[in-house]
Design a protein around this motif. Sequence first.
Motif, PDB file in Angstrom:
ATOM      1  N   SER A  42       4.581  10.034 -10.861  1.00 46.39           N
ATOM      2  CA  SER A  42       5.017   9.822 -12.055  1.00 46.39           C
ATOM      3  C   SER A  42       6.264   9.074 -11.993  1.00 46.39           C
ATOM      4  N   LYS A  43       6.766   8.521 -12.976  1.00 50.57           N
ATOM      5  CA  LYS A  43       7.806   7.427 -13.043  1.00 50.57           C
ATOM      6  C   LYS A  43       9.280   8.319 -12.367  1.00 50.57           C
ATOM      7  N   GLY A  44       9.808   7.789 -11.551  1.00 52.98           N
ATOM      8  CA  GLY A  44      11.225   8.478 -11.044  1.00 52.98           C
ATOM      9  C   GLY A  44      11.038   8.816  -9.839  1.00 52.98           C
ATOM     10  N   ALA A  45       9.716   9.271  -9.379  1.00 49.67           N
ATOM     11  CA  ALA A  45       9.282   9.770  -7.899  1.00 49.67           C
ATOM     12  C   ALA A  45       9.894   8.839  -6.885  1.00 49.67           C
ATOM     13  N   VAL A  46      10.059   9.497  -5.830  1.00 49.15           N
ATOM     14  CA  VAL A  46      10.793   8.651  -4.513  1.00 49.15           C
ATOM     15  C   VAL A  46       9.684   8.051  -3.773  1.00 49.15           C
ATOM     16  N   GLU A  47       8.435   8.530  -4.125  1.00 47.28           N
ATOM     17  CA  GLU A  47       7.470   8.149  -3.258  1.00 47.28           C
ATOM     18  C   GLU A  47       6.294   7.225  -4.215  1.00 47.28           C
ATOM     19  N   ASP A  48       5.562   6.167  -3.484  1.00 47.81           N
ATOM     20  CA  ASP A  48       4.522   5.462  -4.292  1.00 47.81           C
ATOM     21  C   ASP A  48       3.222   5.971  -4.363  1.00 47.81           C
ATOM     22  N   ASP A  49       2.459   5.558  -5.205  1.00 50.21           N
ATOM     23  CA  ASP A  49       0.975   5.928  -5.548  1.00 50.21           C
ATOM     24  C   ASP A  49       0.199   5.877  -4.062  1.00 50.21           C
ATOM     25  N   LYS A  50      -0.753   6.571  -3.732  1.00 51.31           N
ATOM     26  CA  LYS A  50      -1.469   6.275  -2.445  1.00 51.31           C
ATOM     27  C   LYS A  50      -2.730   5.567  -2.785  1.00 51.31           C
ATOM     28  N   ILE A  51      -2.808   4.496  -1.995  1.00 50.84           N
ATOM     29  CA  ILE A  51      -3.965   3.401  -2.379  1.00 50.84           C
ATOM     30  C   ILE A  51      -4.948   3.488  -1.200  1.00 50.84           C
ATOM     31  N   LEU A  52      -6.415   3.481  -1.557  1.00 48.27           N
ATOM     32  CA  LEU A  52      -7.416   2.877  -0.787  1.00 48.27           C
ATOM     33  C   LEU A  52      -8.162   1.795  -1.447  1.00 48.27           C
ATOM     34  N   TYR A  53      -8.804   1.090  -0.812  1.00 52.84           N
ATOM     35  CA  TYR A  53      -9.572  -0.146  -1.318  1.00 52.84           C
ATOM     36  C   TYR A  53     -11.125   0.073  -0.991  1.00 52.84           C
ATOM     37  N   ALA A  54     -11.922  -0.161  -2.141  1.00 52.19           N
ATOM     38  CA  ALA A  54     -13.320  -0.006  -1.670  1.00 52.19           C
ATOM     39  C   ALA A  54     -13.903  -1.152  -0.910  1.00 52.19           C
ATOM     40  N   ASN A  55     -13.126  -2.137  -1.004  1.00 53.80           N
ATOM     41  CA  ASN A  55     -13.678  -3.563  -0.176  1.00 53.80           C
ATOM     42  C   ASN A  55     -13.227  -3.610   1.096  1.00 53.80           C
ATOM     43  N   LEU A  56     -12.271  -2.857   1.513  1.00 58.56           N
ATOM     44  CA  LEU A  56     -11.668  -2.959   2.956  1.00 58.56           C
ATOM     45  C   LEU A  56     -11.864  -1.337   3.446  1.00 58.56           C
ATOM     46  N   SER A  57     -11.502  -1.593   5.005  1.00 60.80           N
ATOM     47  CA  SER A  57     -11.749  -0.818   5.641  1.00 60.80           C
ATOM     48  C   SER A  57     -10.189  -0.223   5.978  1.00 60.80           C
ATOM     49  N   ASP A  58      -9.209  -0.860   5.556  1.00 61.64           N
ATOM     50  CA  ASP A  58      -7.626  -0.494   5.786  1.00 61.64           C
ATOM     51  C   ASP A  58      -7.346   0.853   5.796  1.00 61.64           C
ATOM     52  N   ALA A  59      -6.595   1.232   6.616  1.00 61.74           N
ATOM     53  CA  ALA A  59      -5.681   2.592   6.131  1.00 61.74           C
ATOM     54  C   ALA A  59      -5.090   2.593   4.932  1.00 61.74           C
ATOM     55  N   GLU A  60      -4.669   3.868   4.527  1.00 65.13           N
ATOM     56  CA  GLU A  60      -4.120   4.041   3.248  1.00 65.13           C
ATOM     57  C   GLU A  60      -2.851   3.523   3.023  1.00 65.13           C
ATOM     58  N   ALA A  61      -2.667   2.858   1.863  1.00 70.87           N
ATOM     59  CA  ALA A  61      -1.655   2.143   1.613  1.00 70.87           C
ATOM     60  C   ALA A  61      -0.859   2.770   0.519  1.00 70.87           C
ATOM     61  N   THR A  62       0.576   2.214   0.161  1.00 65.64           N
ATOM     62  CA  THR A  62       1.242   2.853  -0.900  1.00 65.64           C
ATOM     63  C   THR A  62       1.906   1.720  -1.829  1.00 65.64           C
ATOM     64  N   ALA A  63       2.080   1.847  -3.230  1.00 67.04           N
ATOM     65  CA  ALA A  63       2.543   1.035  -4.058  1.00 67.04           C
ATOM     66  C   ALA A  63       2.757   1.690  -5.288  1.00 67.04           C
ATOM     67  N   GLU A  64       3.711   1.335  -6.042  1.00 72.65           N
ATOM     68  CA  GLU A  64       3.851   1.838  -7.488  1.00 72.65           C
ATOM     69  C   GLU A  64       2.921   1.166  -8.518  1.00 72.65           C
ATOM     70  N   LEU A  65       2.089   1.892  -8.989  1.00 74.15           N
ATOM     71  CA  LEU A  65       0.830   0.847  -9.874  1.00 74.15           C
ATOM     72  C   LEU A  65       0.883   1.848 -11.096  1.00 74.15           C
TER      73      LEU A  65
END
Length: 690
Positions: free
Chosen positions: A325-348
């Motif tokens: 939630s807003k104000g947190a010091v870390e971003d959301d943890k993201i995976l992508y259905a169309n990629l084999s990439d490791a987990e990414a982070t971003a505020e979404l």
Amino acid sequence: MTQRYLGGIITANPVEPSENFSDSAASGMWTMQEALSFSKAGDWPDPTSINPSKFIENVFSTFAYTGNGSTQSINNGIDLSGEGGLVWIKSRANSNFSMIFDTERGATKRIIPSETDAEGTSSTSVTSFNSNGFSLGSLSDVNLNNQSTISWTFREQPKFFDIVTYTGDGSSARQISHNLGSVPGMIIIKAYDTSGENWTVYHRGVDSTSPENYGLTLNSTAARADESGFFNDTAPTSSVFTVGTNLNSGFGGGMNFVAYLFAHNDGDGGFGATGDQDIIKCGSYTGNGSTQAITLGFEPQWVMTKAASRTSQWVILDSIRGIVSKGAVEDDKILYANLSDAEATAELLELTANGFKLTAANGATNNNSETYIYMAIRKGLMNPTVGTQVFAAHKETSATLNDDPKFVQTSGFPVDFVINKKLESGGAWWSGIRKTNTRVQLESNAAESSVATTHEFDNMTGVGVAGLTGSTNFMGYMFRTADGFFDIVTYTGTGDTPTNVSHNLGVTPELIIVKNRSNAESWAVFNSTIGKTKQGFINTNDAFGTEDTADQAGGVWGDHTSSIIQVGTNGRVGTSSQIYVAFLFATLAGVSKVGTYSGTGSDVDVDCGFTSGARFVLAKRTDSSGSWHIWDSTNGIIAGNDPYMQTDNTGAQVTNTDYIDPLSSGFTITSNAGNDLNASGGSYVFLAIA
């Protein structure tokens, strides 16, 4: 039939109808709406017998695990062997392929959503589908040694999810029957025995008028394509979907396809205890490049989004890995259905009681004026029946307290809120919150801080804990949010008098505890029996004092309901633009009790309706000063001295007093307890958990 049915039930003393109503002796105030709700849930004519398939925790699971490079069974509570379903697995820290396995094609048969490859067989992948989950072999893509891995499991269930396989016949258009029991909101199709074939996606939100004219590609960032060869420009129905040449082996037939069908509930899901809840939504929104709220009617635990009108990744987020939630010091943890990439982070985005809120401009989720589609799945627990499903106390005494990395404090369930306290003097009450990924101190008015060095929540059976160096032992109290028992709400103050804050408890909260996350403010406490004109503080021993109500400037509490709490503009609960977290508790039969008792100076038996006594008790005097006392059965609620701690100070646990005794229906406050807990004529509030 209708007249005879109505005549049989509208009488004074309720008696449940039996069998098919024709010769029922049913009576009482069963309303038509009640009958309809229970019928939807499959529980009528016996509404006391609840169908387990009607709860999200029995048909969907996000389950995190650590690979061991050998074999292991994942027990997520989902009956795959008996009911059928799908398992989607992705390594988080490595660029291993994500893989989908399903019961229609069989164990060991994998397809890769980011690739056009044909189905592959691996005897060391998912080796079996079980009545409570699935088993794994040593394949690194699903069980890489010492690597964090996530699995998403969808069980076949009408109005939630269905799997269909079919063989193309080469015709230009064809209807395929399904058993979803409702019009699909999203369909994902793959030719699984032929390489080079894309994953094609139908989604009801891809176009506002004719979504059946378009298709998306799961293994690609491509925008929607207008192509009749996908779905023959024909809308799906509650019994069939139509495929065109592209999805029906247009080159002579013979290709085999698998289709995954996801429902869209729109007030007709039929889930929950009374059959009136939705658990899955497939919808769309227009990005605004800023912030906006997406209303679902429930708080989700899993969200997948994709831009329909432009190129973008297929984003997958879930609350187990972290949607903060807003104000947190870390971003959301993201995976992508169309990629084999490791987990990414971003505020979404962040989760709300009624859906989710987009919190940033991002091409994958919220570009201005672009159309986005989503699938969202409701959070659990919808049907807690015993206290051990939602609360655990863990006493740690080993040398692991000073270890790094973190060790797991065991609960038996995913933890949404944890309170940790060293049992020695000087130990702060560190309280970690999954939704914010931050911590706050019960004994302090300090603003929130990072959990980076103290807690990790991506665990299915507890919470990772560290940073308690120098301690020989400590207690951990772990809570899981659940309908009717406990909810956590984050919100931003508006300055309105009052401000309505939506919640997902499902009943009117009886105990509310609010903390200002932005600034140093005391913890505000509301109790329904004492009412909205009184306020307590979890971090002080002060009596509950009189306060202005939320409709007055600087007021605190308003009128709470089963869907909202009302707060005022007081800095502790609702100053404009400051961020808050609220903890909501209620009485749930056999699980929890929020109540009051009056002191007598003699033993006071507090009946909570339990059968095996209280495992946790929090109690406080309200009409005079007195500390908040905590006891738990792990540390000791016995017929003798019982250790307790106080939330308004950092002192060591007190072990030489007998203020509480066990009672099968709840607990007993003894005559030894004194004014803080048992003054004659004194008023007290408590929270007890079975």
